[in-house]
Design a protein around this motif. Structure first.
Motif, short mmCIF file in Angstrom:
data_model
loop_
_atom_site.label_atom_id
_atom_site.label_comp_id
_atom_site.label_asym_id
_atom_site.label_seq_id
_atom_site.Cartn_x
_atom_site.Cartn_y
_atom_site.Cartn_z
N THR A 242 0.83 -1.21 0.00
CA THR A 242 0.00 0.00 0.00
C THR A 242 0.86 1.25 0.00
O THR A 242 0.51 2.26 -0.62
CB THR A 242 -0.95 0.02 1.21
N HIS A 243 2.01 1.21 0.68
CA HIS A 243 2.92 2.36 0.66
C HIS A 243 3.50 2.57 -0.74
O HIS A 243 3.69 3.72 -1.18
CB HIS A 243 4.04 2.15 1.67
N SER A 310 -10.20 3.38 3.00
CA SER A 310 -9.45 4.56 2.56
C SER A 310 -7.99 4.50 2.99
O SER A 310 -7.13 5.06 2.32
CB SER A 310 -10.10 5.83 3.10
N CYS A 311 -7.71 3.85 4.11
CA CYS A 311 -6.34 3.80 4.64
C CYS A 311 -5.95 2.36 4.94
O CYS A 311 -5.82 1.97 6.12
CB CYS A 311 -6.23 4.66 5.89
N ASN A 313 -3.11 1.01 4.62
CA ASN A 313 -1.80 0.95 5.26
C ASN A 313 -1.94 0.94 6.78
O ASN A 313 -1.22 0.22 7.48
CB ASN A 313 -0.93 2.14 4.81
N TYR A 314 -2.88 1.71 7.31
CA TYR A 314 -3.13 1.69 8.75
C TYR A 314 -3.74 0.36 9.18
O TYR A 314 -3.37 -0.19 10.23
CB TYR A 314 -4.06 2.83 9.16
N LYS A 347 -6.59 9.66 12.24
CA LYS A 347 -6.01 10.09 10.97
C LYS A 347 -6.78 9.51 9.79
O LYS A 347 -6.94 10.17 8.75
CB LYS A 347 -4.54 9.67 10.92
N ALA A 348 -7.25 8.26 9.93
CA ALA A 348 -8.00 7.63 8.83
C ALA A 348 -9.33 8.33 8.60
O ALA A 348 -9.75 8.54 7.45
CB ALA A 348 -8.22 6.15 9.14
N LYS A 351 -8.66 11.60 6.80
CA LYS A 351 -8.32 11.40 5.39
C LYS A 351 -9.53 10.93 4.60
O LYS A 351 -9.72 11.33 3.44
CB LYS A 351 -7.17 10.38 5.28
N HIS A 352 -10.36 10.09 5.19
CA HIS A 352 -11.57 9.61 4.51
C HIS A 352 -12.51 10.77 4.20
O HIS A 352 -13.04 10.87 3.08
CB HIS A 352 -12.27 8.58 5.40
N LEU A 370 -11.47 2.37 7.89
CA LEU A 370 -10.28 1.65 8.34
C LEU A 370 -10.45 0.14 8.35
O LEU A 370 -9.51 -0.59 8.01
CB LEU A 370 -9.89 2.13 9.75
#
Length: 375
Positions: A242-243, A310-311, A313-314, A347-348, A351-352, A370
């Motif tokens: 994902t990164h 959406s995230c 990576n988290y 944070k997610a 960002k979402h 998430l």
């Protein structure tokens, strides 16, 4: 050429002295860096302290991006904020991630100095030590060679949070209890999950393992370690993928290929011809040639994991730390997992909501924040 009106946000925490009232820029050929230089010279602020965003939409003007990527026209109001003292983001992250590696090595190998006795580590302690150090080694590799940061600095004061989160929680606190020589003497998740494993004394040089999910038999313990480690590997590789997707979404090009740029700065009032002056990019040719910058128009992330949340990576990182918490069964690991989950969730969500606001109906409605299919 367009005229931009510069203002500070209402009630700024750090007022900016000598901020130009009006800036005239070549929208087609200038970049955000040119605009930053126009602000930096009269205000004596460093480039890293200046944040610029549109007053109407709150859209942040990304450093090194061309101005024609934004909705700018004559009379556009641009807000300028002083971010305060800054620190290199890569320096901060490398410092934060290297701390736990050193601390876990210290607690793992300096047994007699820390715990007052030499003893044999259990299989769960050995696996936890290996996975934790591999995780932070991966994070350092990503920081140096994978991540592409739109903003290369962060507030100097954020260093206190990073030290608390990584050096204290995942470093000293986790290491002390994970490698503790007696499972009886250390806070353990055994009481929560009902583990029946027994512990031996330090004098025997052995700490019984509490990794078993169902019983204390050696076969079950070994099977659990293999399973949890396999899930951890899957989560870490997924996080890395994902990164890579996020990094590849941003177009890289050498700064020296950007066209020559001019910016005209003019204070409001008086004779414009007598109060205007020309600014050129202040970076030397060698600096331009050696510096790589990144920019691309924002796009909806797609691909592995992003079809779910959406995230991702988290999400995958939380899965990895959950496996470590199950392997160690330590309250210290559980506390760090909880703190990390709260931070990543915050944070997610942010960002979402940003994605939905920016892309509107184009953003997939079924995509969660998430946790896939849940939230």
């Amino acid at each position: 050429m367009v005229l931009l009106f510069l203002r500070q946000p209402p009630d700024p925490k750090l007022p900016i002295a000598n901020l130009p009232s009006v800036v005239e820029v070549d929208r087609e050929n200038a970049s955000v860096d040119d605009l930053v230089n126009a602000i930096r010279l009269p205000t004596n602020l460093s480039r890293s302290r200046i944040k610029i965003f549109l007053a109407s939409s709150k859209t942040v003007l990304v450093p090194d991006s061309p101005l024609n990527a934004y909705d700018l026209h004559d009379g556009t109001r641009v807000l300028v904020k002083d971010l305060g003292p800054q620190l290199s983001r890569r320096t901060l992250l490398m410092t934060a991630y290297s701390g736990p590696v050193f601390i876990h090595i210290l607690f793992y190998y300096c047994q007699s100095w820390i715990y007052g006795s030499n003893f044999q580590h259990t299989a769960s302690q050995i696996v936890a030590f290996t996975l934790i150090n591999l995780h932070f080694a991966k994070r350092m590799f990503e920081t140096m060679f994978v991540h592409v940061f739109f903003r290369i600095t962060v507030s100097f004061y954020s260093v206190y949070f990073y030290i608390l989160h990584y050096w204290i929680l995942s470093g000293f606190f986790m290491a002390y209890y994970i490698y503790y020589p007696s499972c009886v003497g250390s806070p353990s998740m055994s009481a929560i999950v009902g583990s029946s494993s027994s512990s031996k004394s330090i004098a025997n040089g052995i700490c019984s393992s509490s990794v078993s999910l169902l019983s204390s038999s050696a076969d079950t313990e070994e099977t659990s370690l293999y399973f949890l480690s396999a899930v951890w590997i899957f989560a870490e590789l997924s996080n890395f993928e994902t990164h890579l997707i996020l990094a590849n979404m941003r177009l890289r090009f050498p700064r020296s290929t950007m066209p020559s740029r001019n910016v005209l700065v003019r204070r409001a009032g008086g004779d414009p011809s007598s109060q205007s002056y020309n600014l050129r990019s202040l970076s030397s040719a060698s600096q331009l040639a050696s510096t790589m910058v990144s920019y691309s128009a924002r796009r909806i992330p797609k691909g592995y994991g992003f079809d779910w949340v959406s995230c991702p990576n988290y999400f995958f990182e939380l899965v990895a730390w959950t496996m470590i918490a199950l392997i160690t069964r330590s309250f210290a690991s559980l506390l760090f997992l909880t703190a990390s989950a709260m931070q990543m969730w915050r944070k997610a969500v942010r960002k979402h909501e940003m994605y939905k606001k920016e892309f509107g109906t184009q953003y997939p409605k079924f995509r969660k924040v998430l946790i896939p299919y849940i939230k």
